[in-house]
Design a protein around this motif. Structure first.
Motif, PDB file in Angstrom:
ATOM      1  N   ALA A   1       0.879  -1.166   0.000  1.00 23.88           N
ATOM      2  CA  ALA A   1       0.000   0.000   0.000  1.00 23.88           C
ATOM      3  C   ALA A   1       0.914   1.212   0.000  1.00 23.88           C
ATOM      4  O   ALA A   1       1.302   1.742   1.048  1.00 23.88           O
ATOM      5  CB  ALA A   1      -0.921  -0.019   1.211  1.00 23.88           C
TER       6      ALA A   1
ATOM      7  N   THR B   1       0.170  -0.862  -4.669  1.00 24.32           N
ATOM      8  CA  THR B   1      -1.189  -0.331  -4.731  1.00 24.32           C
ATOM      9  C   THR B   1      -1.138   1.158  -4.442  1.00 24.32           C
ATOM     10  O   THR B   1      -0.749   1.579  -3.352  1.00 24.32           O
ATOM     11  CB  THR B   1      -2.108  -1.041  -3.720  1.00 24.32           C
ATOM     12  OG1 THR B   1      -2.187  -2.434  -4.063  1.00 24.32           O
ATOM     13  CG2 THR B   1      -3.507  -0.442  -3.748  1.00 24.32           C
TER      14      THR B   1
ATOM     15  N   GLY C   1      -4.184   3.852  -1.716  1.00 22.44           N
ATOM     16  CA  GLY C   1      -4.819   3.128  -0.621  1.00 22.44           C
ATOM     17  C   GLY C   1      -4.860   3.974   0.635  1.00 22.44           C
ATOM     18  O   GLY C   1      -4.558   5.184   0.614  1.00 22.44           O
TER      19      GLY C   1
END
Length: 300
Positions: free
Chosen positions: A12, A44, A47
């Protein structure tokens, strides 16, 4: 035995901000490349740890472009979608999908509290349909501590039946092992991912497929070995316990800055507040004491 046929570990990714509050694309790119080189299967963007709730559309576009220009394959990128209006969720999703991202981390609408499954099913359905035929790799984001809108096991079932091949998994950030087990029991064919790294070893043994998590910004190698080889580390639980004893996002960013030897990674965006120098120094000393090299152990 290595297990490569699973979702794996996606960081994240933290979002570095410059002194003027703008996104530092160079630092973002360098950090992403570092994590992929050190063992993450993917990253990612946008997030919770990446403060995606504070990042606008033009900034999102620039961040995706920065990673692609830096050689990050689009198939290694997931994008968080955090919106209350269906149209905004569709715009965020299509931006990432059009760039070739592997998938989405799709949070529920969070302004109205206590919507029933019918209302949530309607919202998610409209969002996915708005992506037209491009919708893919949708990871449903169960994080009731932040959204106050939990995703039920039944709702996930309705969505996976309505959108076969589109709903790819669930990220369970409830911090409740019983909830993870319920998702695994009902939807084990999906990628059930765990947000709390302290529960990851147990979840992997029960059939989970990995994690999208904040600690992957700091210890990607430890998490990769746990997920792909079952090699748990005694450092993971105390490291997470330490980080969550502070304001979590500022603490992770302070430690990322320490890891790179670059204070430019530490800044947060309002409404968050950075750790002060004394807090940061205490955190870093405790972190270094725990993170000293330790032998891995096989998960029971």
């Amino acid at each position: 035995m290595k297990n490569q046929d699973i979702f794996g570990v996606s960081a994240a990714l933290v979002t570095p901000f410059g002194a003027d509050g703008s996104i530092d694309l160079g630092r973002l790119r360098r950090h992403a490349r570092h994590l992929l080189d050190e063992g993450c299967d993917g990253v990612t963007l946008f997030g919770t740890t990446g403060e995606g709730f504070s990042i606008g559309m033009r900034e999102r576009s620039a961040m995706i472009a920065a990673l692609l220009d830096g050689g990050v394959a689009p198939g290694r990128i997931h994008a968080g979608v955090t919106a209350t209006a269906v149209a905004d969720a569709v715009d965020q999703a299509r931006l990432a999908l059009d760039a070739g991202a592997r998938g989405l981390l799709l949070a529920p609408p969070f302004y109205f509290k206590g919507p029933d499954d019918d209302g949530l099913f309607r919202w998610f359905s409209q969002a996915i349909e708005g992506m037209r035929g491009d919708a893919r790799g949708v990871i449903l984001y169960h994080i009731p501590g932040q959204t106050a809108v939990p995703l039920s096991v039944d709702l996930v079932g309705r969505l996976k039946r309505a959108f076969p091949g589109v709903i790819a998994g669930v990220k369970d950030s409830s911090g409740d092992p019983a909830t993870t087990k319920a998702f695994l029991a009902a939807h084990g064919e999906l990628a059930i991912l765990v947000g709390d790294e302290r529960q990851l070893a147990e979840a992997m043994a029960a059939g989970a497929q990995g994690s999208i998590c904040g600690m992957a910004n700091l210890v990607p190698g430890l998490l990769r070995r746990l997920v792909h080889e079952g090699a748990d580390s005694p450092a993971i639980v105390p490291l997470v316990d330490l980080v969550v004893s502070y304001p979590v996002l500022p603490a992770i960013k302070a430690l990322v800055a320490h890891m790179h030897g670059d204070a430019g990674y530490a800044g947060t965006r309002a409404p968050l507040i950075d750790l002060g120098p004394a807090q940061s120094a205490t955190l870093i000393a405790a972190y270094d004491a725990i993170a000293a090299p330790q032998p891995d152990r096989k998960s029971a």
